[in-house]
Design a protein around this motif. Structure first.
Motif, PDB file in Angstrom:
ATOM      1  N   SER A  52       0.849  -1.199   0.000  1.00  0.00           N
ATOM      2  CA  SER A  52       0.000   0.000   0.000  1.00  0.00           C
ATOM      3  C   SER A  52       0.878   1.241   0.000  1.00  0.00           C
ATOM      4  CB  SER A  52      -0.894   0.009   1.250  1.00  0.00           C
ATOM      5  OG  SER A  52      -1.282   1.335   1.552  1.00  0.00           O
ATOM      6  N   ARG A  76       3.773   5.695   2.861  1.00  0.00           N
ATOM      7  CA  ARG A  76       4.020   7.104   3.236  1.00  0.00           C
ATOM      8  C   ARG A  76       4.152   7.241   4.752  1.00  0.00           C
ATOM      9  NH1 ARG A  76      -1.426   8.820   0.237  1.00  0.00           N
ATOM     10  NH2 ARG A  76      -0.767   8.385  -1.894  1.00  0.00           N
ATOM     11  N   MET A  85      -4.796  -7.079   1.750  1.00  0.00           N
ATOM     12  CA  MET A  85      -5.787  -6.411   0.902  1.00  0.00           C
ATOM     13  C   MET A  85      -6.380  -7.306  -0.178  1.00  0.00           C
ATOM     14  SD  MET A  85      -4.306  -2.540   0.706  1.00  0.00           S
ATOM     15  CE  MET A  85      -5.348  -2.251  -0.679  1.00  0.00           C
ATOM     16  N   HIS A 105      -9.346  -5.453   4.613  1.00  0.00           N
ATOM     17  CA  HIS A 105      -9.778  -4.064   4.847  1.00  0.00           C
ATOM     18  C   HIS A 105     -11.266  -3.878   4.576  1.00  0.00           C
ATOM     19  CE1 HIS A 105      -9.150  -4.360   0.552  1.00  0.00           C
ATOM     20  NE2 HIS A 105      -9.645  -3.156   0.352  1.00  0.00           N
ATOM     21  N   LEU A 133     -10.063   1.782   4.117  1.00  0.00           N
ATOM     22  CA  LEU A 133      -8.817   2.008   3.392  1.00  0.00           C
ATOM     23  C   LEU A 133      -7.638   1.823   4.335  1.00  0.00           C
ATOM     24  CD1 LEU A 133      -9.836   5.228   1.392  1.00  0.00           C
ATOM     25  CD2 LEU A 133      -9.670   2.899   0.496  1.00  0.00           C
ATOM     26  N   VAL A 134      -6.523   1.446   3.787  1.00  0.00           N
ATOM     27  CA  VAL A 134      -5.270   1.298   4.516  1.00  0.00           C
ATOM     28  C   VAL A 134      -4.424   2.528   4.191  1.00  0.00           C
ATOM     29  CG1 VAL A 134      -3.186  -0.140   4.664  1.00  0.00           C
ATOM     30  CG2 VAL A 134      -5.425  -1.221   4.380  1.00  0.00           C
ATOM     31  N   GLN A 154      -6.501   8.278   6.660  1.00  0.00           N
ATOM     32  CA  GLN A 154      -5.947   9.264   5.731  1.00  0.00           C
ATOM     33  C   GLN A 154      -4.465   9.531   6.036  1.00  0.00           C
ATOM     34  OE1 GLN A 154      -7.002  10.459   2.940  1.00  0.00           O
ATOM     35  NE2 GLN A 154      -9.064   9.589   3.014  1.00  0.00           N
ATOM     36  N   SER A 155      -3.613   9.034   5.170  1.00  0.00           N
ATOM     37  CA  SER A 155      -2.168   9.085   5.420  1.00  0.00           C
ATOM     38  C   SER A 155      -1.637  10.507   5.649  1.00  0.00           C
ATOM     39  CB  SER A 155      -1.414   8.425   4.264  1.00  0.00           C
ATOM     40  OG  SER A 155      -1.683   9.084   3.048  1.00  0.00           O
ATOM     41  N   HIS A 186      -3.032   9.342  -6.984  1.00  0.00           N
ATOM     42  CA  HIS A 186      -3.292   8.044  -6.359  1.00  0.00           C
ATOM     43  C   HIS A 186      -4.756   7.590  -6.412  1.00  0.00           C
ATOM     44  CE1 HIS A 186      -3.979   5.427  -2.753  1.00  0.00           C
ATOM     45  NE2 HIS A 186      -3.011   4.761  -3.345  1.00  0.00           N
ATOM     46  N   ASN A 244      -6.237   3.642  -7.536  1.00  0.00           N
ATOM     47  CA  ASN A 244      -6.422   2.801  -6.357  1.00  0.00           C
ATOM     48  C   ASN A 244      -7.022   1.447  -6.744  1.00  0.00           C
ATOM     49  OD1 ASN A 244      -6.394   2.139  -3.712  1.00  0.00           O
ATOM     50  ND2 ASN A 244      -7.796   3.753  -3.040  1.00  0.00           N
ATOM     51  N   LEU A 245      -6.825   0.483  -5.868  1.00  0.00           N
ATOM     52  CA  LEU A 245      -7.297  -0.884  -6.122  1.00  0.00           C
ATOM     53  C   LEU A 245      -8.774  -0.914  -6.497  1.00  0.00           C
ATOM     54  CD1 LEU A 245      -6.906  -3.980  -5.989  1.00  0.00           C
ATOM     55  CD2 LEU A 245      -7.363  -3.839  -3.523  1.00  0.00           C
ATOM     56  N   ARG A 246      -9.603  -0.216  -5.730  1.00  0.00           N
ATOM     57  CA  ARG A 246     -11.050  -0.292  -5.972  1.00  0.00           C
ATOM     58  C   ARG A 246     -11.415   0.318  -7.327  1.00  0.00           C
ATOM     59  NH1 ARG A 246     -13.199   3.951  -1.283  1.00  0.00           N
ATOM     60  NH2 ARG A 246     -11.921   5.707  -1.938  1.00  0.00           N
TER      61      ARG A 246
HETATM   62  N1  GSH Z   1      -6.366   8.999   0.694  1.00  0.00           N
HETATM   63  C1  GSH Z   1      -6.135   7.790   1.429  1.00  0.00           C
HETATM   64  C2  GSH Z   1      -5.989   6.659   0.458  1.00  0.00           C
HETATM   65  C3  GSH Z   1      -5.897   5.325   1.151  1.00  0.00           C
HETATM   66  C4  GSH Z   1      -6.008   4.207   0.138  1.00  0.00           C
HETATM   67  O1  GSH Z   1      -6.644   4.367  -0.902  1.00  0.00           O
HETATM   68  N2  GSH Z   1      -5.382   3.080   0.448  1.00  0.00           N
HETATM   69  C5  GSH Z   1      -5.437   1.984  -0.474  1.00  0.00           C
HETATM   70  C6  GSH Z   1      -4.142   1.222  -0.414  1.00  0.00           C
HETATM   71  S1  GSH Z   1      -2.798   2.208  -1.026  1.00  0.00           S
HETATM   72  C7  GSH Z   1      -6.579   1.093  -0.099  1.00  0.00           C
HETATM   73  O2  GSH Z   1      -6.809   0.837   1.055  1.00  0.00           O
HETATM   74  N3  GSH Z   1      -7.317   0.621  -1.110  1.00  0.00           N
HETATM   75  C8  GSH Z   1      -8.372  -0.282  -0.857  1.00  0.00           C
HETATM   76  C9  GSH Z   1      -9.297  -0.391  -2.015  1.00  0.00           C
HETATM   77  O3  GSH Z   1      -9.098   0.286  -3.012  1.00  0.00           O
HETATM   78  O4  GSH Z   1     -10.224  -1.204  -1.886  1.00  0.00           O
HETATM   79  C10 GSH Z   1      -4.892   7.919   2.288  1.00  0.00           C
HETATM   80  O5  GSH Z   1      -4.028   8.711   1.920  1.00  0.00           O
HETATM   81  O6  GSH Z   1      -4.785   7.248   3.324  1.00  0.00           O
END
Ligand code: GSH
Length: 213
Positions: A9, A14, A33, A40, A53-54, A67-68, A107, A111-113
């Motif tokens: 992830s 980050r 994931m 998640h 989200l991770v 939120q990172s 990003h 994203n994965l979804r």
């Molecule tokens: N804006 C969020 C983005 C978090 C995010 O999208 N994480 C991804 C992994 S990099 C995730 O959990 N994706 C799960 C999905 O798309 O189902 C952050 O900065 O934390």
């Protein structure tokens, strides 16, 4: 404190960099994931991060933060060590601008979804999804970051790492993972090469994580 993370992830990556740069003791809690539709996605994880989200930062009293960028700003405001958001308001704004370009504009499109949705139900094949990925990571993305960061290095903004470096290095890892050509990004690649020599970045790398596959 705990960080709920997945080795690949980029958003979790980050936060791992930021924790290491600031020397903050933490426990890594892997969230797979892909296994069983994604850990998640479970209700248990949603109780900690309603966006599913991770990453999630979990404090000692059980308080959870998602939120990172919000997590990193919180860590920066509450812990000593190098300032990841510089004090100078103009430099801070430039650091945030690059960070947001990556975390808010590049990003989310990759994203994965989003990639999964392109495949099913929208019916795009693997090649089209990869083209989508490369298009949005480069155009108005990393090509703009190349022009937004300082020319002199060694970091995005001068001689100390900031939030911008915490965002840039994982995004480049992702780009490489998907075979995106990075020609013409000389400044960006020089920053990445410099960061790769430093222990806090090395320890945060996906290959160094306990859940690495
Ligand atoms: N804006 C969020 C983005 C978090 C995010 O999208 N994480 C991804 C992994 S990099 C995730 O959990 N994706 C799960 C999905 O798309 O189902 C952050 O900065 O934390």
């Amino acid at each position: 404190m705990k960080i709920h993370t997945y080795f690949r992830s980029s958003a979790a990556y980050r936060v791992r960099i930021a924790l290491n740069l600031k020397g903050i003791a933490h426990e890594l809690v892997p969230v797979h994931m892909y296994r069983d539709g994604g850990e998640h996605r479970t209700e248990g994880y949603a109780a900690k991060n309603p966006q599913r989200l991770v990453p999630t930062l979990e404090l000692g009293d059980g308080t959870c933060l998602g939120q990172s960028l919000a997590i990193i700003e919180y860590l920066d405001a509450t812990h000593p060590g190098p300032r990841l958001i510089p004090d100078d308001p103009l430099v801070a704004a430039r650091v945030r601008a690059v960070s947001h370009a990556i975390a808010c504009d590049i990003h989310p499109l990759n994203n994965l979804r989003v990639m999964n949705y392109l495949k099913d139900p929208l019916g795009h094949g693997e090649a089209e999804v990869r083209e989508w990925y490369a298009h949005w990571i480069l155009n108005g993305g990393l090509d703009a970051v190349e022009r937004l960061i300082d020319p002199g290095g060694p970091f995005c903004f001068g001689d100390a790492p900031t939030l911008a470096d915490c965002c840039l290095v994982p995004q480049l890892f992702n780009a490489r993972r998907f075979g995106v050509p990075l020609d013409g990004l000389g400044r960006v690649l020089a920053v990445e090469a410099h960061c790769a020599t430093l222990a806090p970045f090395q320890a945060a790398h996906p290959s160094a994580q306990p859940d690495a596959e």
